[in-house]
Design a protein around this motif. Structure first.
Motif, mmCIF file in Angstrom:
data_model
loop_
_atom_site.group_PDB
_atom_site.id
_atom_site.type_symbol
_atom_site.label_atom_id
_atom_site.label_comp_id
_atom_site.label_asym_id
_atom_site.label_seq_id
_atom_site.Cartn_x
_atom_site.Cartn_y
_atom_site.Cartn_z
ATOM 1 N N VAL A 1 0.848 -1.196 0.000
ATOM 2 C CA VAL A 1 0.000 0.000 0.000
ATOM 3 C C VAL A 1 0.884 1.247 0.000
ATOM 4 O O VAL A 1 1.817 1.350 0.804
ATOM 5 N N LEU A 2 0.602 2.174 -0.915
ATOM 6 C CA LEU A 2 1.294 3.462 -0.914
ATOM 7 C C LEU A 2 0.387 4.459 -0.182
ATOM 8 O O LEU A 2 -0.569 4.982 -0.756
ATOM 9 N N PHE A 3 0.694 4.683 1.086
ATOM 10 C CA PHE A 3 -0.169 5.512 1.935
ATOM 11 C C PHE A 3 0.043 6.985 1.626
ATOM 12 O O PHE A 3 1.175 7.463 1.530
ATOM 13 N N ARG B 1 -10.299 11.029 8.382
ATOM 14 C CA ARG B 1 -9.678 12.194 7.741
ATOM 15 C C ARG B 1 -10.678 13.025 6.952
ATOM 16 O O ARG B 1 -10.460 14.221 6.726
ATOM 17 N N ASP C 1 -14.200 13.005 1.521
ATOM 18 C CA ASP C 1 -13.185 12.145 2.143
ATOM 19 C C ASP C 1 -11.810 12.608 1.670
ATOM 20 O O ASP C 1 -11.710 13.443 0.770
ATOM 21 N N ASP C 2 -10.768 12.067 2.293
ATOM 22 C CA ASP C 2 -9.422 12.485 1.868
ATOM 23 C C ASP C 2 -8.991 11.780 0.598
ATOM 24 O O ASP C 2 -8.498 12.405 -0.337
ATOM 25 N N THR D 1 -10.368 2.390 -3.805
ATOM 26 C CA THR D 1 -11.194 1.447 -4.573
ATOM 27 C C THR D 1 -12.649 1.915 -4.696
ATOM 28 O O THR D 1 -13.443 1.298 -5.405
ATOM 29 N N GLY D 2 -13.002 2.971 -3.984
ATOM 30 C CA GLY D 2 -14.306 3.605 -4.164
ATOM 31 C C GLY D 2 -15.425 3.086 -3.282
ATOM 32 O O GLY D 2 -16.521 3.663 -3.266
ATOM 33 N N GLY D 3 -15.180 2.018 -2.529
ATOM 34 C CA GLY D 3 -16.236 1.429 -1.716
ATOM 35 C C GLY D 3 -16.731 2.348 -0.602
ATOM 36 O O GLY D 3 -17.936 2.394 -0.310
ATOM 37 N N THR D 4 -15.827 3.084 -0.001
ATOM 38 C CA THR D 4 -16.182 3.937 1.133
ATOM 39 C C THR D 4 -17.103 5.072 0.698
ATOM 40 O O THR D 4 -18.142 5.340 1.323
ATOM 41 N N LEU E 1 -6.747 7.982 -6.255
ATOM 42 C CA LEU E 1 -5.734 7.016 -6.702
ATOM 43 C C LEU E 1 -6.292 6.347 -7.952
ATOM 44 O O LEU E 1 -6.985 5.322 -7.887
HETATM 45 P P1 AMP Z 1 -11.654 3.014 -0.674
HETATM 46 O O1 AMP Z 1 -12.938 2.584 -0.036
HETATM 47 O O2 AMP Z 1 -10.850 1.838 -1.150
HETATM 48 O O3 AMP Z 1 -11.867 4.035 -1.764
HETATM 49 O O4 AMP Z 1 -10.755 3.654 0.445
HETATM 50 C C1 AMP Z 1 -10.927 4.962 0.823
HETATM 51 C C2 AMP Z 1 -10.709 5.138 2.308
HETATM 52 O O5 AMP Z 1 -9.560 4.442 2.761
HETATM 53 C C3 AMP Z 1 -10.533 6.593 2.645
HETATM 54 O O6 AMP Z 1 -11.288 6.870 3.811
HETATM 55 C C4 AMP Z 1 -9.043 6.748 2.878
HETATM 56 O O7 AMP Z 1 -8.809 7.498 4.049
HETATM 57 C C5 AMP Z 1 -8.500 5.338 3.053
HETATM 58 N N1 AMP Z 1 -7.409 5.025 2.114
HETATM 59 C C6 AMP Z 1 -7.437 4.058 1.168
HETATM 60 N N2 AMP Z 1 -6.268 3.983 0.522
HETATM 61 C C7 AMP Z 1 -5.477 4.935 1.057
HETATM 62 C C8 AMP Z 1 -4.133 5.366 0.798
HETATM 63 N N3 AMP Z 1 -3.373 4.799 -0.135
HETATM 64 N N4 AMP Z 1 -3.645 6.387 1.538
HETATM 65 C C9 AMP Z 1 -4.415 6.971 2.485
HETATM 66 N N5 AMP Z 1 -5.669 6.612 2.768
HETATM 67 C C10 AMP Z 1 -6.212 5.592 2.074
#
Ligand code: AMP
Length: 172
Positions: free
Chosen positions: A19-21, A59, A119-120, A124-127, A151
């Motif tokens: 994971v690239l944070f 965040r 969101d920050d 993958t878009g699920g959140t 991303l």
């Molecule tokens: P997703 O549901 O996969 O789009 O993930 C989005 C959520 O996970 C957000 O609330 C982000 O804070 C966190 N997140 C996912 N990937 C990263 C990343 N590479 N760096 C920082 N936060 C991430």
């Protein structure tokens, strides 16, 4: 002034290998950079008559609350499981590995209220899509979503099933 993208630190292999944070702490700590970021986040929504900004824990709270102020809107937290007192509505959603749950207070958003979701990071878009469904369940009108960083390689954007726009400040 440093650019907004220069104030986001890439941390490889955190919190897990591969994971690239995206560490937004330097951006938050930079007064001019954080201010520029909130102005740029607000810009596309100035005429959208946003009434409530829903920020996703954790965040999304930081950017969402500042953005709510900038847009003259209220702030509503979308929280992780078990943090809000009842009554709540909740939704389970898939992560890259496993599942998670988001919750909102019943009545936190009124029927027909114009809502922007924040969101920050869009990964993958699920959140973001789970938050959208929750607001929809409460009867809010989702005018769109804003993230600081998308991303793009993770292809999350198509998970957003609403015709309302998703705005990303930085593409990574
Ligand atoms: P997703 O549901 O996969 O789009 O993930 C989005 C959520 O996970 C957000 O609330 C982000 O804070 C966190 N997140 C996912 N990937 C990263 C990343 N590479 N760096 C920082 N936060 C991430």
């Amino acid at each position: 002034m440093q650019s907004i993208s220069d104030l986001v630190r890439d941390v490889p292999d955190f919190p897990r290998p591969g994971v690239l944070f995206k560490d937004i702490s330097p951006l938050l700590a930079d007064a001019a950079g954080f201010n520029a970021c909130i102005e740029a986040l607000a810009e596309p929504w100035r005429q959208a008559r946003v009434q409530a900004v829903c920020g996703i824990e954790s965040r999304g709270f930081i950017f969402g609350a500042a953005l709510a102020q900038a847009l003259g809107a209220g702030f509503v937290p979308v929280r992780k499981k078990g943090k809000l007192p009842p009554p709540v509505v909740g939704i389970d959603y898939g992560l890259e590995y496993g599942t998670d749950r988001l919750e909102m207070g019943v009545g936190a958003v009124s029927r027909g209220e114009r809502v922007l979701i924040v969101d920050d990071v869009l990964a993958t878009g699920g959140t973001l899509e789970a938050a959208r469904k929750l607001v929809d369940q409460l009867g809010g009108e989702v005018v769109g979503a804003s993230v600081v960083i998308e991303l793009a390689a993770l292809g999350g954007r198509p998970r957003w099933t609403s015709p309302s726009p998703v705005h990303a400040l930085l593409l990574s």
